[in-house]
Design a protein around this motif. Structure first.
Motif, PDB file in Angstrom:
ATOM      1  N   LEU A 175      42.795  18.921  33.598  1.00 13.08           N
ATOM      2  CA  LEU A 175      41.507  18.233  33.542  1.00 13.08           C
ATOM      3  C   LEU A 175      41.543  17.067  34.512  1.00 13.08           C
ATOM      4  CD1 LEU A 175      41.336  18.188  29.666  1.00 13.08           C
ATOM      5  CD2 LEU A 175      39.918  19.627  31.138  1.00 13.08           C
ATOM      6  N   ARG A 176      40.365  16.689  34.982  1.00 17.51           N
ATOM      7  CA  ARG A 176      40.286  15.576  35.936  1.00 17.51           C
ATOM      8  C   ARG A 176      38.937  14.901  35.789  1.00 17.51           C
ATOM      9  NH1 ARG A 176      38.109  15.186  41.045  1.00 17.51           N
ATOM     10  NH2 ARG A 176      37.700  17.428  41.093  1.00 17.51           N
ATOM     11  N   MET A 177      38.932  13.583  35.935  1.00 17.26           N
ATOM     12  CA  MET A 177      37.687  12.823  35.988  1.00 17.26           C
ATOM     13  C   MET A 177      37.360  12.512  37.436  1.00 17.26           C
ATOM     14  SD  MET A 177      37.452   9.915  33.034  1.00 17.26           S
ATOM     15  CE  MET A 177      36.872  10.335  31.394  1.00 17.26           C
ATOM     16  N   LEU A 178      36.099  12.662  37.796  1.00 18.09           N
ATOM     17  CA  LEU A 178      35.685  12.167  39.098  1.00 18.09           C
ATOM     18  C   LEU A 178      35.950  10.665  39.149  1.00 18.09           C
ATOM     19  CD1 LEU A 178      32.321  14.069  39.594  1.00 18.09           C
ATOM     20  CD2 LEU A 178      34.544  14.617  40.574  1.00 18.09           C
ATOM     21  N   GLU A 179      36.343  10.180  40.314  1.00 21.87           N
ATOM     22  CA  GLU A 179      36.792   8.795  40.416  1.00 21.87           C
ATOM     23  C   GLU A 179      35.740   7.804  39.937  1.00 21.87           C
ATOM     24  OE1 GLU A 179      39.552   5.741  41.223  1.00 21.87           O
ATOM     25  OE2 GLU A 179      39.711   7.892  40.829  1.00 21.87           O
ATOM     26  N   THR A 180      34.483   8.040  40.277  1.00 21.72           N
ATOM     27  CA  THR A 180      33.418   7.123  39.858  1.00 21.72           C
ATOM     28  C   THR A 180      33.300   7.077  38.344  1.00 21.72           C
ATOM     29  OG1 THR A 180      32.243   7.705  41.882  1.00 21.72           O
ATOM     30  CG2 THR A 180      30.987   6.553  40.202  1.00 21.72           C
ATOM     31  N   VAL A 181      33.418   8.223  37.710  1.00 18.07           N
ATOM     32  CA  VAL A 181      33.351   8.293  36.248  1.00 18.07           C
ATOM     33  C   VAL A 181      34.578   7.622  35.632  1.00 18.07           C
ATOM     34  CG1 VAL A 181      33.308   9.876  34.284  1.00 18.07           C
ATOM     35  CG2 VAL A 181      31.954  10.385  36.329  1.00 18.07           C
ATOM     36  N   ARG A 182      35.747   7.833  36.250  1.00 25.07           N
ATOM     37  CA  ARG A 182      36.972   7.228  35.731  1.00 25.07           C
ATOM     38  C   ARG A 182      36.895   5.706  35.782  1.00 25.07           C
ATOM     39  NH1 ARG A 182      41.257   4.653  36.667  1.00 25.07           N
ATOM     40  NH2 ARG A 182      40.633   4.262  38.817  1.00 25.07           N
ATOM     41  N   VAL A 183      36.412   5.174  36.907  1.00 25.88           N
ATOM     42  CA  VAL A 183      36.327   3.722  37.062  1.00 25.88           C
ATOM     43  C   VAL A 183      35.382   3.123  36.023  1.00 25.88           C
ATOM     44  CG1 VAL A 183      35.521   1.892  38.605  1.00 25.88           C
ATOM     45  CG2 VAL A 183      36.961   3.726  39.497  1.00 25.88           C
ATOM     46  N   TYR A 184      34.285   3.822  35.747  1.00 26.92           N
ATOM     47  CA  TYR A 184      33.352   3.343  34.718  1.00 26.92           C
ATOM     48  C   TYR A 184      34.059   3.282  33.358  1.00 26.92           C
ATOM     49  CZ  TYR A 184      28.973   2.691  32.171  1.00 26.92           C
ATOM     50  OH  TYR A 184      27.965   2.193  31.388  1.00 26.92           O
ATOM     51  N   ALA A 221      37.260   3.024  32.836  1.00 23.04           N
ATOM     52  CA  ALA A 221      38.296   1.999  32.862  1.00 23.04           C
ATOM     53  C   ALA A 221      37.702   0.622  32.575  1.00 23.04           C
ATOM     54  CB  ALA A 221      39.006   2.002  34.209  1.00 23.04           C
ATOM     55  N   GLY A 222      36.496   0.386  33.059  1.00 23.17           N
ATOM     56  CA  GLY A 222      35.837  -0.880  32.770  1.00 23.17           C
ATOM     57  C   GLY A 222      35.587  -1.059  31.279  1.00 23.17           C
ATOM     58  N   TRP A 223      35.168   0.000  30.633  1.00 22.90           N
ATOM     59  CA  TRP A 223      34.958  -0.068  29.183  1.00 22.90           C
ATOM     60  C   TRP A 223      36.271  -0.274  28.447  1.00 22.90           C
ATOM     61  CZ3 TRP A 223      30.926  -0.518  25.937  1.00 22.90           C
ATOM     62  CH2 TRP A 223      29.646  -0.423  26.513  1.00 22.90           C
ATOM     63  N   LEU A 224      37.334   0.365  28.919  1.00 21.28           N
ATOM     64  CA  LEU A 224      38.624   0.205  28.262  1.00 21.28           C
ATOM     65  C   LEU A 224      39.096  -1.246  28.351  1.00 21.28           C
ATOM     66  CD1 LEU A 224      40.816   1.862  26.796  1.00 21.28           C
ATOM     67  CD2 LEU A 224      41.971   2.090  29.007  1.00 21.28           C
ATOM     68  N   GLU A 225      38.902  -1.858  29.498  1.00 19.39           N
ATOM     69  CA  GLU A 225      39.253  -3.275  29.649  1.00 19.39           C
ATOM     70  C   GLU A 225      38.425  -4.136  28.698  1.00 19.39           C
ATOM     71  OE1 GLU A 225      41.534  -4.815  31.250  1.00 19.39           O
ATOM     72  OE2 GLU A 225      42.344  -3.297  32.624  1.00 19.39           O
ATOM     73  N   SER A 226      37.141  -3.840  28.607  1.00 14.78           N
ATOM     74  CA  SER A 226      36.268  -4.645  27.743  1.00 14.78           C
ATOM     75  C   SER A 226      36.643  -4.497  26.270  1.00 14.78           C
ATOM     76  CB  SER A 226      34.804  -4.251  27.954  1.00 14.78           C
ATOM     77  OG  SER A 226      34.548  -2.952  27.452  1.00 14.78           O
ATOM     78  N   LEU A 227      37.247  -3.359  25.922  1.00 13.67           N
ATOM     79  CA  LEU A 227      37.691  -3.156  24.542  1.00 13.67           C
ATOM     80  C   LEU A 227      39.013  -3.863  24.265  1.00 13.67           C
ATOM     81  CD1 LEU A 227      36.910   0.671  24.170  1.00 13.67           C
ATOM     82  CD2 LEU A 227      35.683  -1.229  23.074  1.00 13.67           C
ATOM     83  N   GLY A 228      39.649  -4.373  25.318  1.00 13.97           N
ATOM     84  CA  GLY A 228      40.932  -5.051  25.151  1.00 13.97           C
ATOM     85  C   GLY A 228      42.079  -4.115  24.829  1.00 13.97           C
ATOM     86  N   ASP A 229      41.929  -2.851  25.186  1.00 15.96           N
ATOM     87  CA  ASP A 229      42.916  -1.842  24.796  1.00 15.96           C
ATOM     88  C   ASP A 229      43.642  -1.241  25.995  1.00 15.96           C
ATOM     89  OD1 ASP A 229      44.168  -0.595  22.687  1.00 15.96           O
ATOM     90  OD2 ASP A 229      42.812   1.124  22.645  1.00 15.96           O
TER      91      ASP A 229
END
Length: 757
Positions: free
Chosen positions: A341-350, A352-360
């Motif tokens: 499986l693979r995420m398109l880079e633009t989708v992955r970056v989005y 990743a931003g949410w993951l950072e905001s979750l503090g996880d």
């Protein structure tokens, strides 16, 4: 993953021909014109606008024209394409590269280059490309743009036949660069793309007079950005075009603020992805965010381990993955090691931003690291098993994530020991699969001074040290090898680690072997074998130690002892399904067979040896086997074929470390073959056949080497032309002077018939 090559020979590494390419006819034609007038063309545009698909389509078009397919053969366009891209079209994907130092290795891998020396990857690239005419496609270089620009600048300067087609969100800003800014498709093409993607998701979907206006407005609202259209198309399974438009307008009114100063289309794409995010269930959003920790491709098992938790049960991950696929947020791909499986880079970056905001993010990165530590550990164990070839393919597929795990370890001062362990555990990949340069990079990083006491993690550091010594020895860097191995041996003695001591002594013996110090090699390798047996160690390394001892004996004329050792290794390898070490045992057995005058048996053994070394991309083993096989071919009475094989092997020596390159024993077959075949053919004819061999690709060379004398059907004719008899030209390599003790071994570089370093 290494893409499947084009169908008709060595034309590159492009993935399978893309399916229906909708629209972009004008852009594709313009891109072709730009490539005719400049050696560097860069396609730029917002993420998701279709840069990668356009450059891949252009690359396919160039490859097809150069190959003469689709009626282009003989045409002016076909001849021009073959002139520009006669050596192929290659795709290097840089999107997953995080460490700038790995960019050049990524390009080298795309070109299929293997190098065992301490030369920089940039030097290897430049030397390989200097006399070739090809197109290099560099996709997704945004994260390493400065390094990409520097690399492309130097390669274009040093390689006049090279052209580069790049794709990124910004230009490389180099002299002579032509830039094609890629705008979204025109409305008609955008509608066709939306309809095609919706039809793929729902075979019953069709554009009608009743829904055309709403669909056209959807395209307009999304600015025609292909990625945004694909995300929207996934919703047409459950929503009518009118419902989709209504919901889309509501969300855009709410979300179009975006980042201040952002370009409108960047805001549009982020809004479109954000809208897809809003429409996901909480569980889908959580999985999306957590999957962003992966680099490149990953499998379901990894996703379940890394992403599951009390708030995301492991049994739910499979269904959620399927749901994200249905929404075009995950892409399914076939690789050499199965489905990924693979995420398109633009989708992955989005995400990743949410993951950072979750503090996880930090916890998830550590989960990711732990999974790949476990994967490497199991792969090391499975290397000594019938799964050896599968392990090589698995590590190749997972390399981007293993690199990310190494970064995670080495970026944390308290976890450097884990990085040392991981870099050391992958020894089988660095040494056995042609990855010495990358292995050296990670081992050097892992062993950099940190100012922290290392006694707590001595075992992991010791492992990294002996692996560094092994890798450096194979690269011909004796000073670095000795330094690491002596440190490992002394520290192992102080800390009471007999296993690390055995590995250090073994690799010191290996270094003595390739340095022509046979007496010391025999002493050290024999001692290492005793230490291995004392602690009950048995794996590919232990068997390789036994083979290396057999080599030392054979080179000194003690063939009975060498045969006993290597026959035992072959039996154990066949019982355990081990192939990599077996290839080296076959080399020694073939040496002994040729010494006894049995060229037929030597050829049979070397045929399997060549096949195994080629499968594992082991350059050292391959070139040694090929040169011994060339000497066998002289013995069979075919000096012309021997000269051709010898010539084909010569360029490979440039990729072999200096210590091995200067060994009088390992290089003796090359020197003997050159001398004997030259006598039979004459200097001019020998050189003509050798020059023909130098033009062969490695694939073609291996295929040629594995043909039997009967299949070649050339020996008798060449012998008659040479005015010689057709009988064996060499009987008994030891009696010909190969295995005698040399008081004065030749210096590195051999006799002038070798390739200069």
């Amino acid at each position: 993953m290494r893409h499947r090559p084009l169908r008709d020979g060595p034309w590159g590494n492009l993935p399978s021909e893309p399916g229906r390419f909708i629209g972009r006819g004008a852009e594709l034609a313009e891109l072709g014109r730009l490539l005719e007038s400049s050696r560097l063309v860069t396609v730029t545009g917002v993420g998701g606008v279709g840069k990668s698909r356009l450059v891949l389509a252009a690359a396919w078009s160039a490859a097809e024209a150069a190959r003469g397919a689709r009626g282009a053969r003989g045409t002016l366009a076909g001849r021009a394409a073959r002139e520009r891209y006669g050596d192929g079209v290659f795709l290097a994907e840089a999107a997953a590269v995080r460490d700038p130092a790995l960019l050049e290795l990524t390009v080298s891998e795309a070109l299929g280059l293997t190098d065992h020396t301490t030369r920089t990857p940039r030097t290897v690239l430049a030397e390989h490309l200097a006399g070739r005419r090809l197109l290099l496609v560099l996709d997704g270089f945004e994260q390493v743009v400065d390094e990409s620009a520097a690399l492309v600048r130097e390669l274009l300067r040093r390689c006049p036949g090279l052209r580069v087609l790049a794709a990124g969100r910004r230009p490389l800003a180099l002299d002579g660069e032509l830039v094609l800014p890629l705008a979204p498709p025109v409305p008609e093409e955008a509608l066709a793309l939306l309809a095609a993607r919706a039809g793929a998701a729902d075979p019953g979907f069709a554009v009608t007079a009743a829904n055309r206006e709403a669909l056209a407005e959807v395209c307009a609202r999304l600015d025609g950005i292909p990625l945004a259209l694909e995300l929207a198309a996934a919703r047409l399974r459950t929503l009518s075009p009118a419902q989709l438009l209504a919901r889309l307008e509501d969300r855009f009114a709410l979300l179009t603020g975006g980042a201040r100063g952002a370009l409108p289309r960047h805001r549009t794409l982020r809004t479109a992805i954000g809208w897809s995010h809003e429409l996901c269930t909480p569980a889908q959003r959580l999985l999306w965010a957590r999957l962003s920790v992966f680099a490149g491709r990953f499998d379901l098992d990894a996703a379940e381990y890394v992403c599951a938790g009390p708030d995301l049960p492991v049994e739910d991950v499979l269904d959620l993955v399927g749901e994200l696929q249905e929404q075009s947020l995950l892409v399914r791909e076939e690789t050499a090691d199965g489905v990924r499986l693979r995420m398109l880079e633009t989708v992955r970056v989005y995400g990743a931003g949410w993951l950072e905001s979750l503090g996880d993010a930090r916890r998830l990165r550590r989960r990711h690291r732990d999974w790949y530590l476990g994967l490497a550990t199991s792969c090391e164990l499975d290397w000594f098993s019938p799964r050896q070839q599968e392990v090589a393919a698995l590590v190749e597929t997972e390399l981007a994530n293993l690199r990310l795990a190494l970064e995670c370890c080495l970026d944390e001062p308290d976890e450097v020991h884990l990085g040392q362990y991981l870099a050391g555990t992958l020894w089988f990949y660095w040494a056995g699969c042609g990855r010495l340069t990358e292995g050296r990079h990670w081992l050097d990083r892992a062993l950099e001074p940190t100012g922290r006491a290392v006694t707590e993690y001595e075992s992991s550091r010791l492992k990294a040290l002996w692996v560094l010594g092994y890798v450096a020895a194979l690269q011909g860097d004796a000073a670095a090898s000795l330094g690491a191995l002596y440190e490992c041996r002394d520290a192992a003695a102080q800390s009471g680690n007999p296993l690390a001591s055995a590995y250090a002594v073994h690799r010191l013996g290996c270094l003595a072997l390739v340095s022509d110090d046979m007496g010391r090699a025999r002493e050290l390798l024999g001692s290492a074998l005793e230490q291995y047996r004392a602690v009950g160690e048995l794996n590919s390394n232990v068997l390789m130690c036994q083979v290396e001892l057999g080599m030392a004996l054979a080179f000194q004329g003690e063939l009975a002892g060498a045969l006993t050792l290597c026959r035992e290794v072959r039996e154990i390898c066949e019982e355990r399904g081990e192939r990599w070490t077996k290839a080296y045992a076959l080399y020694v057995l073939a040496y002994a067979a040729l010494d006894a005058g049995d060229a037929q048996e030597a050829r049979r053994l070397l045929d399997e040896c060549v096949a195994i070394n080629h499968a594992f991309d082991d350059l050292v083993g391959l070139v040694l086997a090929l040169e011994l096989l060339a000497l066998v071919t002289v013995a069979e009475g075919d000096p012309a074929e021997a000269a051709l094989l010898q010539g084909a092997a010569e360029p490979m020596w440039a990729g072999v470390g200096l210590q091995l390159f200067g060994s009088g024993y390992f290089n003796a077959p090359r020197l003997m073959c050159r001398e004997r075949a030259g006598e039979l053919l004459g200097a001019e004819r020998y050189e003509a056949y050798a020059a023909e061999g130098r033009e062969l690709s490695r694939e073609a060379l291996v295929g040629r080497a594995r043909r039997s004398p009967g299949e070649r059907g050339r020996a008798a004719r060449v012998s008659r032309q040479a005015g010689r008899g057709g009988g064996p030209a060499v009987v008994g390599v030891r009696r010909a002077g190969w295995a005698r003790e040399r008081e004065d071994p030749p210096p590195p570089g051999g006799d002038g018939g070798s390739t200069s370093q």
